[in-house]
Design an enzyme around this catalytic site. Structure first.
Site, PDB file in Angstrom:
ATOM      1  N   ARG A   1      36.527 -78.439   3.596  1.00  0.00           N
ATOM      2  CA  ARG A   1      36.427 -77.509   4.735  1.00  0.00           C
ATOM      3  C   ARG A   1      35.970 -78.284   5.973  1.00  0.00           C
ATOM      4  O   ARG A   1      36.475 -78.077   7.080  1.00  0.00           O
ATOM      5  CB  ARG A   1      35.437 -76.395   4.429  1.00  0.00           C
ATOM      6  CG  ARG A   1      36.001 -75.424   3.430  1.00  0.00           C
ATOM      7  CD  ARG A   1      35.155 -74.180   3.285  1.00  0.00           C
ATOM      8  NE  ARG A   1      35.907 -73.209   2.507  1.00  0.00           N
ATOM      9  CZ  ARG A   1      35.405 -72.437   1.561  1.00  0.00           C
ATOM     10  NH1 ARG A   1      34.101 -72.500   1.269  1.00  0.00           N
ATOM     11  NH2 ARG A   1      36.159 -71.598   0.916  1.00  0.00           N
TER      12      ARG A   1
ATOM     13  N   GLU B   1      48.457 -86.678  -1.658  1.00  0.00           N
ATOM     14  CA  GLU B   1      48.366 -85.218  -1.792  1.00  0.00           C
ATOM     15  C   GLU B   1      47.284 -84.731  -0.820  1.00  0.00           C
ATOM     16  O   GLU B   1      46.239 -85.354  -0.650  1.00  0.00           O
ATOM     17  CB  GLU B   1      48.033 -84.899  -3.259  1.00  0.00           C
ATOM     18  CG  GLU B   1      48.548 -83.570  -3.742  1.00  0.00           C
ATOM     19  CD  GLU B   1      47.786 -82.383  -3.196  1.00  0.00           C
ATOM     20  OE1 GLU B   1      48.403 -81.371  -2.841  1.00  0.00           O
ATOM     21  OE2 GLU B   1      46.551 -82.490  -3.093  1.00  0.00           O
TER      22      GLU B   1
ATOM     23  N   GLY C   1      66.308 -60.487   6.950  1.00  0.00           N
ATOM     24  CA  GLY C   1      67.237 -60.880   5.887  1.00  0.00           C
ATOM     25  C   GLY C   1      67.993 -62.157   6.227  1.00  0.00           C
ATOM     26  O   GLY C   1      68.142 -63.038   5.382  1.00  0.00           O
TER      27      GLY C   1
ATOM     28  N   ALA D   1      58.341 -98.778  -3.724  1.00  0.00           N
ATOM     29  CA  ALA D   1      58.166 -98.211  -5.064  1.00  0.00           C
ATOM     30  C   ALA D   1      56.723 -98.373  -5.526  1.00  0.00           C
ATOM     31  O   ALA D   1      56.327 -99.451  -5.975  1.00  0.00           O
ATOM     32  CB  ALA D   1      59.126 -98.885  -6.042  1.00  0.00           C
TER      33      ALA D   1
ATOM     34  N   LYS E   1      41.712-102.760   1.502  1.00  0.00           N
ATOM     35  CA  LYS E   1      42.802-101.776   1.494  1.00  0.00           C
ATOM     36  C   LYS E   1      43.925-102.130   2.478  1.00  0.00           C
ATOM     37  O   LYS E   1      44.722-101.275   2.858  1.00  0.00           O
ATOM     38  CB  LYS E   1      42.264-100.377   1.829  1.00  0.00           C
ATOM     39  CG  LYS E   1      41.074 -99.945   0.988  1.00  0.00           C
ATOM     40  CD  LYS E   1      41.379 -99.821  -0.489  1.00  0.00           C
ATOM     41  CE  LYS E   1      40.108 -99.518  -1.271  1.00  0.00           C
ATOM     42  NZ  LYS E   1      40.235 -99.682  -2.707  1.00  0.00           N
TER      43      LYS E   1
ATOM     44  N   GLU F   1      52.819 -89.341   0.563  1.00  0.00           N
ATOM     45  CA  GLU F   1      51.828 -90.118   1.324  1.00  0.00           C
ATOM     46  C   GLU F   1      50.399 -89.635   1.073  1.00  0.00           C
ATOM     47  O   GLU F   1      49.564 -89.647   1.972  1.00  0.00           O
ATOM     48  CB  GLU F   1      52.131 -90.099   2.832  1.00  0.00           C
ATOM     49  CG  GLU F   1      53.338 -90.890   3.234  1.00  0.00           C
ATOM     50  CD  GLU F   1      53.416 -92.274   2.624  1.00  0.00           C
ATOM     51  OE1 GLU F   1      52.384 -92.794   2.179  1.00  0.00           O
ATOM     52  OE2 GLU F   1      54.523 -92.821   2.590  1.00  0.00           O
TER      53      GLU F   1
ATOM     54  N   THR G   1      48.456 -90.560  -7.109  1.00  0.00           N
ATOM     55  CA  THR G   1      47.259 -90.572  -6.280  1.00  0.00           C
ATOM     56  C   THR G   1      46.352 -91.752  -6.599  1.00  0.00           C
ATOM     57  O   THR G   1      45.937 -92.500  -5.710  1.00  0.00           O
ATOM     58  CB  THR G   1      46.475 -89.259  -6.525  1.00  0.00           C
ATOM     59  OG1 THR G   1      47.283 -88.176  -6.090  1.00  0.00           O
ATOM     60  CG2 THR G   1      45.159 -89.260  -5.771  1.00  0.00           C
TER      61      THR G   1
END
Ligand SMILES: CCCCC/C=C/C(=O)SCCNC(=O)CCNC(=O)[C@H](O)C(C)(C)COP(=O)(O)OP(=O)(O)OC[C@H]1O[C@@H](n2cnc3c(N)ncnc32)[C@H](O)[C@@H]1OP(=O)(O)O
Ligand SMILES: Cc1cc2nc3c(=O)[nH]c(=O)nc-3n(C[C@H](O)[C@H](O)[C@H](O)COP(=O)(O)OP(=O)(O)OC[C@H]3O[C@@H](n4cnc5c(N)ncnc54)[C@H](O)[C@@H]3O)c2cc1C
Length: 642
Positions: free
Chosen positions: A504, A407, A382, A121, A256, A405, A129
């Site tokens: 990019r 954006e 279809g 959680a 981290k 995980e 983010t």
């Protein structure tokens, strides 16, 4: 081919054996097609199968083998999730990587025996983010040696965690740790949420389901609030960070390191995405070889729609991508396992490389998987739109990966930070310091591409061309960024103004890695027939991908117009070459009918009869006249007739 896909002949054989066993166990099959069930029925059905699996797992798989467990879950529980999805995907990995040995001894065996169900959680209603701005707090109370978890306002409610709403009774909760009024940032805590006997929420906990989603609805993604909820100090996960009884904070070896559960999922989800892409393509390609519509030569009978070049162009490049993602995913998992082992013994030097790589791969692979699945759906006309194809469900689940995980745009920007640092090394003449994944940034390339200019050059000139465009875009975006800063722009503002160009660069770098992973795998293959089939697929891949990014190579004249024509011709050539193998290239993934859950994608190709059977079993067809008609439509028509 299955051995190539799944990593070894043994793995492929085991998958087959497991599928065969499941086929013989009707209690593990869906009791009716999932699209005809309500969300509550699906959750109930999933829990029913999950409990049988817990009992009988040892008879079907080796429960200590994660690959076998993954396959078992895919077959029996399916991709719409299950009440314990997050338990295996994040709760256990978080405990394994972040809990101390003592904590692991206390919690892991219980979690592995499924005595408790856990989740991860982290995300909140107001922030996902930007982890630094999460609002849940864990304030250390020196007197009682407890952390007090609190949700200060509505935006601080945990929101989204899978299986949090109804199934889990424990969670690894990420909260800002505050000791003696100092905020040490987000840290993971083991938190009991519900009573182990009654499953009722514990006092101080507000918890529930966030409601139906686009897909993945068997998972009860949830909300969670704390009202000054107390947990022992020793529930802070203490493998890397410690808080002593007197409140002394011992910082981790890397800032981290507590993000490792996220990196775990980013590394492993590539294979999951490849499987979803291949599943959708398997359905669409099988159906395209059953469906006949129109003629190519008017003097001939109607053709299978797979004969149309447009259909091949729609499906085959994605087949190549599915293989490429599977191979790149296998490499990434190996690297992740290596880095995890190093991290556990205190070596954190590889974390930045792994974070950069997984951030880029996660973003490119989920996006292209979504594209490929949607094309597969449209390729079924279809019937692709009907839930009988099951492709829309696969799509809904797969594209969740673009968001969870991290954006995709945000994660591409994480990779861009790494690329810009690497570009700075190149610019300052320190290319020898570049890591192996970016070493090409320091290599001088030829003035023009030699594709089509050197006979028998294999894939070398293609790889060099991908390297050239990736390097050029990285240096260009970095120049733009450094240039803005030189003009006096603040770092963050300059970054934002370059972020489209930076992303990019990240995409090109990642696409290069995927191409290289595919080339590395094909080069390793000894079996000549398999090598031949995969070489055709790789030819299609490099030409298709290059055509897709051709503008980058055209703008500096690295590729000429005539080379572009050659590349385009190669795409058409390989579409034709792959056609006879197309169905087999997907059947080689060996998805069973039980796993695919698709009427259109049936292995026996008996589509029309089964579509009719499926439609007749729709709950709407239980009666000839619906009460909506008797109650509303009939009176309306009668009134109009008066
Ligand atoms: C089967 C389906 C299951 C689905 C289950 C889904 C679960 C979830 O979704 S769980 C929740 C997932 N949430 C996220 O992924 C949130 C995304 N956000 C982040 O990961 C972070 O906030 C961030 C990485 C975008 C930024 O983190 P922050 O702490 O704010 O970082 P800074 O800006 O202060 O520093 C960036 C700095 O840190 C390096 N870094 C970030 N993460 C890692 C890492 N995991 N490993 C190594 N290094 C990391 C990053 O490279 C930067 O380094 P420098 O460029 O050197 O500054
Ligand atoms: C199916 C599913 C399952 C999930 N499971 C879990 C779970 O088990 N546990 C858990 O904790 N969470 C879970 N999540 C939450 C998920 O991790 C977050 O939704 C995700 O990290 C994105 O964060 P966000 O929702 O805050 O998006 P936002 O950050 O609000 O994104 C909105 C837009 O803002 C942009 N944006 C945001 N920040 C930046 C930036 N710095 N630079 C540029 N653009 C930016 C994004 O690109 C995006 O376009 C799940 C989500 C989904 C959909």
């Amino acid at each position: 081919m299955a051995a190539q896909i799944w990593g070894s002949e043994k793995r492929a054989r085991r998958r087959r054996e497991i599928s065969a066993k499941i086929a013989q166990m009707p209690e593990l099959h869906d009791s009716k097609p999932l699209p005809f069930m309500t969300r509550e029925e699906k959750i109930m059905e999933s829990a029913r199968k999950l409990t049988i699996l817990t009992e009988k797992m040892g008879q079907i798989i080796d429960p200590t083998d994660p690959a076998e467990l993954y396959h078992l879950n895919n077959e029996v529980l399916g991709l719409e999730g299950n009440p314990m999805a997050l338990h295996g995907v994040m709760f256990i990995p978080a405990l394994s990587a972040q809990a101390s040995d003592e904590q692991q001894a206390k919690w892991l065996p219980r979690a592995l025996r499924r005595e408790i169900i856990g989740t991860y959680a982290q995300t909140e209603l107001g922030h996902g983010t930007n982890l630094q701005n999460l609002e849940t707090t864990a304030t250390y109370d020196l007197a009682t040696q407890e952390f007090v978890l609190h949700t200060p306002q509505i935006t601080a409610l945990k929101w989204w965690p899978g299986n949090l709403g109804k199934s889990s009774n424990y969670a690894v909760v990420v909260a800002h740790m505050i000791i003696k009024a100092k905020n040490y940032g987000p840290h993971p805590f083991m938190v009991q949420l519900r009573d182990e006997k009654t499953h009722e929420p514990l006092p101080g906990i507000t918890i529930g389901d966030i409601g139906p989603k686009m897909a993945y609805n068997i998972v009860d993604n949830g909300f969670l609030g704390f009202n000054k909820y107390r947990i022992p100090r020793t529930n802070l996960l203490m493998r890397h960070t410690k808080v002593e009884a007197d409140g002394t904070y011992i910082k981790p070896p890397h800032a981290k390191i507590n993000y490792s559960a996220m990196v775990h999922v980013r590394a492993y989800m590539l294979t999951g995405q490849a499987i979803m892409l291949a599943s959708a393509l398997n359905i669409a390609t099988r159906y395209s070889s059953v469906r006949r519509q129109g003629q190519i030569d008017k003097s001939q009978p109607e053709v299978k729609v797979l004969e149309y070049q447009t259909q091949q162009h729609r499906l085959f490049p994605s087949i190549a991508r599915a293989y490429a993602f599977q191979f790149a995913g296998a490499e990434t998992v190996k690297l992740y396992e290596h880095v995890l082992k190093e991290m556990k013994s205190g070596n954190v030097s590889l974390m930045a490389d792994l974070h950069a790589l997984t951030s880029g791969l996660k973003s490119v692979v989920t996006y292209q998987t979504g594209e490929g699945i949607e094309q597969a759906r449209m390729a079924c006309g279809g019937h692709g739109y009907s839930m009988a194809s099951y492709i829309s469900e696969i799509y809904g689940v797969a594209i969740g990966g673009c968001t969870y995980e991290g954006e995709n745009m945000v994660m591409l920007l994480q990779l861009a930070r790494y690329l810009v640092k690497s570009a700075a090394l190149v610019k300052s003449g320190q290319s020898s310091k570049l890591g192996p994944l970016v070493a090409y940034l320091g290599v001088k390339s030829e003035p023009t591409s030699l594709i089509d200019r050197i006979p028998n050059s294999g894939f070398t000139e293609y790889v060099k061309t991908f390297q050239h465009v990736s390097k050029r875009q990285t240096l260009k975006a970095a120049d733009m960024f450094f240039g803005l800063m030189e003009k006096g722009e603040k770092r963050e503002i300059a970054w934002n103004k370059c972020s489209v160009e930076l992303n990019r660069a990240s995409r090109l770098h990642t696409r290069l890695f995927i191409v290289e992973a595919f080339v590395r795998r094909v080069n390793e293959i000894a079996d000549i027939r398999i090598k031949e089939a995969l070489t055709d697929l790789l030819h299609l891949h490099v030409n298709y991908e290059l055509l897709d990014i051709a503008s980058y190579a055209l703008e500096d004249g690295f590729l000429s117009a005539s080379q572009l024509d050659y590349i385009r011709d190669q795409v058409y050539l390989y579409l034709g070459k792959i056609r006879p193998n197309a169905v087999s290239l997907l059947d080689s993934w060996e998805f069973s009918d039980i796993e695919l859950r698709s009427v259109l994608g049936r292995r026996d190709g008996n589509v029309y009869e089964n579509l009719f059977k499926w439609a007749k079993s729709s709950p709407l067809n239980k009666t000839d006249v619906l009460s909506s008609v008797t109650q509303y439509l009939k009176p309306m028509m009668e009134k109009a007739r008066l």
